[in-house]
Design a protein around this motif. Structure first.
Motif, PDB file in Angstrom:
ATOM      1  N   SER A  43     -37.569 139.760  87.199  1.00 25.54           N
ATOM      2  CA  SER A  43     -36.995 138.485  87.630  1.00 25.54           C
ATOM      3  C   SER A  43     -35.476 138.561  87.685  1.00 25.54           C
ATOM      4  CB  SER A  43     -37.440 137.350  86.710  1.00 25.54           C
ATOM      5  OG  SER A  43     -36.905 137.510  85.416  1.00 25.54           O
ATOM      6  N   LYS A  46     -34.517 140.517  90.792  1.00 24.29           N
ATOM      7  CA  LYS A  46     -34.694 139.681  91.982  1.00 24.29           C
ATOM      8  C   LYS A  46     -33.564 138.671  92.096  1.00 24.29           C
ATOM      9  CE  LYS A  46     -37.860 136.611  94.325  1.00 24.29           C
ATOM     10  NZ  LYS A  46     -38.966 135.712  94.208  1.00 24.29           N
ATOM     11  N   ALA A  47     -33.159 138.081  90.969  1.00 25.04           N
ATOM     12  CA  ALA A  47     -32.060 137.112  90.982  1.00 25.04           C
ATOM     13  C   ALA A  47     -30.753 137.777  91.418  1.00 25.04           C
ATOM     14  CB  ALA A  47     -31.897 136.484  89.607  1.00 25.04           C
ATOM     15  N   LYS A  49     -30.510 140.414  93.338  1.00 27.98           N
ATOM     16  CA  LYS A  49     -30.649 140.747  94.757  1.00 27.98           C
ATOM     17  C   LYS A  49     -30.422 139.500  95.611  1.00 27.98           C
ATOM     18  CE  LYS A  49     -33.851 142.776  98.044  1.00 27.98           C
ATOM     19  NZ  LYS A  49     -35.207 143.277  98.276  1.00 27.98           N
ATOM     20  N   ASP A  50     -31.020 138.378  95.197  1.00 26.14           N
ATOM     21  CA  ASP A  50     -30.837 137.129  95.932  1.00 26.14           C
ATOM     22  C   ASP A  50     -29.375 136.685  95.907  1.00 26.14           C
ATOM     23  OD1 ASP A  50     -33.514 137.108  96.485  1.00 26.14           O
ATOM     24  OD2 ASP A  50     -34.021 135.639  94.933  1.00 26.14           O
ATOM     25  N   GLU A  51     -28.741 136.849  94.754  1.00 21.45           N
ATOM     26  CA  GLU A  51     -27.350 136.452  94.596  1.00 21.45           C
ATOM     27  C   GLU A  51     -26.427 137.297  95.483  1.00 21.45           C
ATOM     28  OE1 GLU A  51     -24.427 136.962  90.962  1.00 21.45           O
ATOM     29  OE2 GLU A  51     -25.968 135.440  90.567  1.00 21.45           O
ATOM     30  N   SER A  52     -26.664 138.592  95.526  1.00 24.91           N
ATOM     31  CA  SER A  52     -25.831 139.463  96.352  1.00 24.91           C
ATOM     32  C   SER A  52     -26.102 139.236  97.829  1.00 24.91           C
ATOM     33  CB  SER A  52     -26.044 140.934  95.985  1.00 24.91           C
ATOM     34  OG  SER A  52     -27.348 141.343  96.343  1.00 24.91           O
ATOM     35  N   GLY A  53     -27.307 138.849  98.187  1.00 27.56           N
ATOM     36  CA  GLY A  53     -27.647 138.567  99.588  1.00 27.56           C
ATOM     37  C   GLY A  53     -26.967 137.320 100.096  1.00 27.56           C
ATOM     38  N   THR A  54     -26.857 136.303  99.260  1.00 20.36           N
ATOM     39  CA  THR A  54     -26.193 135.069  99.682  1.00 20.36           C
ATOM     40  C   THR A  54     -24.687 135.256  99.749  1.00 20.36           C
ATOM     41  OG1 THR A  54     -26.166 134.247  97.407  1.00 20.36           O
ATOM     42  CG2 THR A  54     -28.007 133.561  98.810  1.00 20.36           C
TER      43      THR A  54
END
Length: 59
Positions: A43, A46-47, A49-54
């Motif tokens: 988790s 994933k957080a 990865k999501d943070e770097s994607g945004t």
């Protein structure tokens, strides 16, 4: 030296060593703790990865 890789009997030996070291009473608790740790790690990854994607799309 390790031409054949892991054979099934290698895994059996490892399982027996774990049983001897930890005992049958502690193994379920250890497996449960390991599973919980892996879920937390997944988790968090994933957080991140999501943070770097945004951040990449915003900047």
């Amino acid at each position: 030296m390790l031409r054949n890789g892991l054979e099934p009997w290698h895994l059996l030996i490892v399982a027996v060593v774990f049983l001897l070291l930890f005992g049958s009473r502690k193994l379920p608790d250890t497996a449960r703790a390991l599973g919980k740790s892996l879920r937390i790690l997944k988790s968090e990854a994933k957080a991140m990865k999501d943070e770097s994607g945004t951040q990449g799309s915003a900047g």
